[in-house]
Design an enzyme around this catalytic site. Structure first.
Site, PDB file in Angstrom:
ATOM      1  N   GLY A  15      85.805  66.513  58.931  1.00 28.82           N
ATOM      2  CA  GLY A  15      84.860  67.543  59.369  1.00 28.82           C
ATOM      3  C   GLY A  15      85.225  68.030  60.769  1.00 28.82           C
ATOM      4  N   GLY A  79      89.782  66.052  48.549  1.00 26.94           N
ATOM      5  CA  GLY A  79      91.049  66.357  47.890  1.00 26.94           C
ATOM      6  C   GLY A  79      92.005  65.177  47.883  1.00 26.94           C
ATOM      7  NE  ARG A  80      97.426  67.614  47.066  1.00 28.41           N
ATOM      8  CZ  ARG A  80      98.585  68.268  47.150  1.00 28.41           C
ATOM      9  NH1 ARG A  80      99.573  67.956  46.351  1.00 28.41           N
ATOM     10  NH2 ARG A  80      98.745  69.231  48.034  1.00 28.41           N
ATOM     11  CG  ASP A 119      85.749  55.391  59.592  1.00 28.55           C
ATOM     12  OD1 ASP A 119      86.755  54.735  59.901  1.00 28.55           O
ATOM     13  OD2 ASP A 119      84.804  54.939  58.916  1.00 28.55           O
ATOM     14  CB  THR A 141      83.317  61.960  64.453  1.00 30.62           C
ATOM     15  OG1 THR A 141      81.982  62.010  63.919  1.00 30.62           O
ATOM     16  CG2 THR A 141      83.464  60.646  65.183  1.00 30.62           C
ATOM     17  CG  ASP A 143      78.454  61.574  62.496  1.00 33.83           C
ATOM     18  OD1 ASP A 143      77.919  62.659  62.819  1.00 33.83           O
ATOM     19  OD2 ASP A 143      78.585  61.206  61.318  1.00 33.83           O
ATOM     20  CG  ASP A 145      80.792  57.362  62.957  1.00 36.91           C
ATOM     21  OD1 ASP A 145      81.847  57.885  63.385  1.00 36.91           O
ATOM     22  OD2 ASP A 145      80.377  57.535  61.792  1.00 36.91           O
ATOM     23  NE  ARG A 178      52.700  74.699  62.098  1.00 34.30           N
ATOM     24  CZ  ARG A 178      52.979  75.989  62.039  1.00 34.30           C
ATOM     25  NH1 ARG A 178      53.915  76.505  62.809  1.00 34.30           N
ATOM     26  NH2 ARG A 178      52.348  76.764  61.198  1.00 34.30           N
ATOM     27  CG  MET A 185      75.011  66.519  60.659  1.00 32.97           C
ATOM     28  SD  MET A 185      76.641  67.278  60.621  1.00 32.97           S
ATOM     29  CE  MET A 185      76.462  68.377  59.209  1.00 32.97           C
ATOM     30  NE  ARG A 187      78.941  60.759  55.912  1.00 30.04           N
ATOM     31  CZ  ARG A 187      78.647  61.076  54.655  1.00 30.04           C
ATOM     32  NH1 ARG A 187      78.377  60.143  53.780  1.00 30.04           N
ATOM     33  NH2 ARG A 187      78.643  62.324  54.255  1.00 30.04           N
ATOM     34  CD  GLU A 238      74.237  63.354  58.111  1.00 27.75           C
ATOM     35  OE1 GLU A 238      74.132  64.387  57.430  1.00 27.75           O
ATOM     36  OE2 GLU A 238      75.321  62.950  58.574  1.00 27.75           O
ATOM     37  CG  LEU A 294      73.076  75.736  63.210  1.00 34.27           C
ATOM     38  CD1 LEU A 294      71.597  75.906  63.509  1.00 34.27           C
ATOM     39  CD2 LEU A 294      73.841  77.006  63.575  1.00 34.27           C
ATOM     40  NE  ARG A 296      81.456  69.417  60.851  1.00 26.60           N
ATOM     41  CZ  ARG A 296      81.488  69.139  59.548  1.00 26.60           C
ATOM     42  NH1 ARG A 296      80.750  68.153  59.063  1.00 26.60           N
ATOM     43  NH2 ARG A 296      82.243  69.820  58.745  1.00 26.60           N
TER      44      ARG A 296
HETATM   45  O1  F6P Z   1      81.242  63.111  60.084  1.00 24.66           O
HETATM   46  C1  F6P Z   1      80.550  64.140  60.666  1.00 24.66           C
HETATM   47  C2  F6P Z   1      79.550  64.725  59.729  1.00 24.66           C
HETATM   48  O2  F6P Z   1      79.033  65.767  60.474  1.00 24.66           O
HETATM   49  C3  F6P Z   1      78.464  63.794  59.210  1.00 24.66           C
HETATM   50  O3  F6P Z   1      77.428  63.583  60.100  1.00 24.66           O
HETATM   51  C4  F6P Z   1      78.009  64.509  57.967  1.00 24.66           C
HETATM   52  O4  F6P Z   1      77.438  63.613  57.054  1.00 24.66           O
HETATM   53  C5  F6P Z   1      79.279  65.074  57.451  1.00 24.66           C
HETATM   54  O5  F6P Z   1      80.109  65.300  58.579  1.00 24.66           O
HETATM   55  C6  F6P Z   1      79.104  66.343  56.675  1.00 24.66           C
HETATM   56  O6  F6P Z   1      80.347  66.757  56.185  1.00 24.66           O
HETATM   57  P1  F6P Z   1      80.516  68.032  55.247  1.00 24.66           P
HETATM   58  O7  F6P Z   1      80.465  69.226  56.115  1.00 24.66           O
HETATM   59  O8  F6P Z   1      81.841  67.860  54.632  1.00 24.66           O
HETATM   60  O9  F6P Z   1      79.394  67.999  54.248  1.00 24.66           O
END
Ligand code: F6P
Length: 383
Positions: A15, A79-80, A119, A141, A143, A145, A178, A185, A187, A238, A294, A296
């Site tokens: 990503g 993919g591959r 990763d 990333t 994330d 992570d 509210r 994001m 994961r 998420e 947004l 990313r």
């Molecule tokens: O690894 C980064 C990430 O943004 C995760 O938080 C998210 O689950 C994933 O990529 C989403 O990837 P894609 O755009 O391929 O659905």
């Protein structure tokens, strides 16, 4: 007789995130100064195998890309060339593909390949290394992570976007009294939710690392209301698992048989589930915003530009020194390197007793667990 300059290859996998172009620019500029030529492989690892797709890179081509989001080389996370599938299962790349990639690099006289990825993409780089292909890794990333580096670039930019979203939700939530849920994001790790939640003064943060339940989330909302605050901002990663342990997958909304099986499951939807249950329990209107991609996109923050630039320059240094199989990393205040194998063997997750979590709790931010509420909305002892 014509002499050829040695070549460094670079690709961006997985990503995308803000800062990839800053790395590409740093690799190109610093490798030219050391006497190398540069090739960029397109669409991640796919550019290495038939139909081989690459582009020559030089300082003219990369001029002006420092601030640009995305990646001029394109990327792919299915993919591959996929090392992670399903929940988080590691799979081996077809050895024939590895042979093809090695042959491409040999035929193009590439003496070192810089793989920029998270990763999954770095797990592929590790398989390249074990196959005798000269690779160096750069961690990216949103994330944050990846083990072995204090920060990945992309994270700070994603936090800035999520913080801005929360700031905006704050004013409208207050106007309308509210409860608002922002799904961000993350994961396997709640870094974005934690940092944006603290930076924007969120009220409840739900992350994969801390088990939570609806009783405690509602308890936090009611405590705020009892203290005079009629609105609540909830940030949920998420990957935050529902009580019972399941994460919410966006894939379940797709028709059976559709989608690419050779990829990780798509997460998404936990925000709506959280909002629905709070609304049912408290009889209140709860609105959800899913920030999604947004986070990313767009320009990297100055911090990410600096980190990405340092990573790119250091990766070239590693190639120059023949230190293949290593990944650059940030060990504040220095940029260092570690074996890629070490980096991909351990996820970096939020520790429940980390100073950031403790600071958040001290200010009254709830994590949906049974910890007593602190700060201005603390319950009286024995409540
Ligand atoms: O690894 C980064 C990430 O943004 C995760 O938080 C998210 O689950 C994933 O990529 C989403 O990837 P894609 O755009 O391929 O659905």
């Amino acid at each position: 007789m014509a002499t050829h300059r040695p070549r460094i290859g670079i690709l961006t996998g997985g990503g995308d995130c803000p800062g990839l172009n800053a790395v590409i620019r740093a690799v190109v500029k610093s490798s030219f100064r050391l006497g190398y030529e540069c090739l960029g492989f397109l669409r991640g690892y796919e550019g290495l195998v038939e139909p081989v797709a690459w582009t020559p890179l030089n300082p003219q081509v990369t001029a002006g890309i420092l601030t640009r989001g995305g990646t001029i080389l394109g990327s792919s996370n299915s993919g591959r060339f996929t090392a992670l599938v399903g929940e988080n299962d590691r799979v081996a790349i077809d050895p024939q593909l590895l042979d093809e990639a090695a042959a491409t690099l040999r035929s193009l006289r590439v003496c070192g390949l810089i793989c920029v990825g998270g990763d999954g993409s770095l797990s592929i780089a590790q398989q390249f290394h074990e196959h005798g292909i000269p690779v160096v890794g750069v961690p990216k990333t949103i994330d944050n992570d990846l083990g072995a580096t204090a920060f990945t670039f992309g994270f700070d930019s994603a936090v800035a976007t999520a913080t801005d979203a929360l700031d905006r939700l704050h004013t409208t939530a207050a106007s309308h009294e509210r409860i608002m849920v922002l799904e961000v994001m993350g994961r396997h790790a709640g870094w974005i939710a934690l940092h944006a939640g603290i930076a924007a003064g969120g009220d409840v943060i739900l992350i994969p690392e801390i088990d939570w339940n609806f009783d405690h989330v509602c308890r936090a909302v009611l405590a705020r209301e009892a203290g005079g605050k009629k609105f609540t901002l909830i940030v949920v990663a998420e990957g935050a698992r529902l009580p019972g342990g399941k994460s919410v997958q966006a894939d379940s909304a797709l028709p059976a048989g559709s989608g690419d099986q050779r990829r990780q499951v798509r997460l998404g939807g936990v925000g709506e589930v959280v909002a629905g249950e709070i609304s049912r329990r408290l009889g209140r209107e709860v609105r959800t915003v899913v920030l999604g991609h947004l986070q990313r996109g767009g320009q990297p923050t100055p911090f990410d530009r600096v980190l990405a630039t340092q990573f790119g320059a250091h990766a070239v240094r590693l190639v120059h020194q023949g230190r293949f199989g290593e990944m650059v990393c940030y060990s504040p205040p220095d940029i260092n390197s570690v074996p890629i194998a070490t980096a991909v063997s351990r996820l970096s997750q939020v520790a429940a007793d980390s100073s950031a979590v403790l600071a958040a709790r001290a200010l009254g931010i709830a994590f949906g667990d049974d910890a007593p509420l602190a700060g201005p909305f603390a319950e009286p002892p024995g409540a």
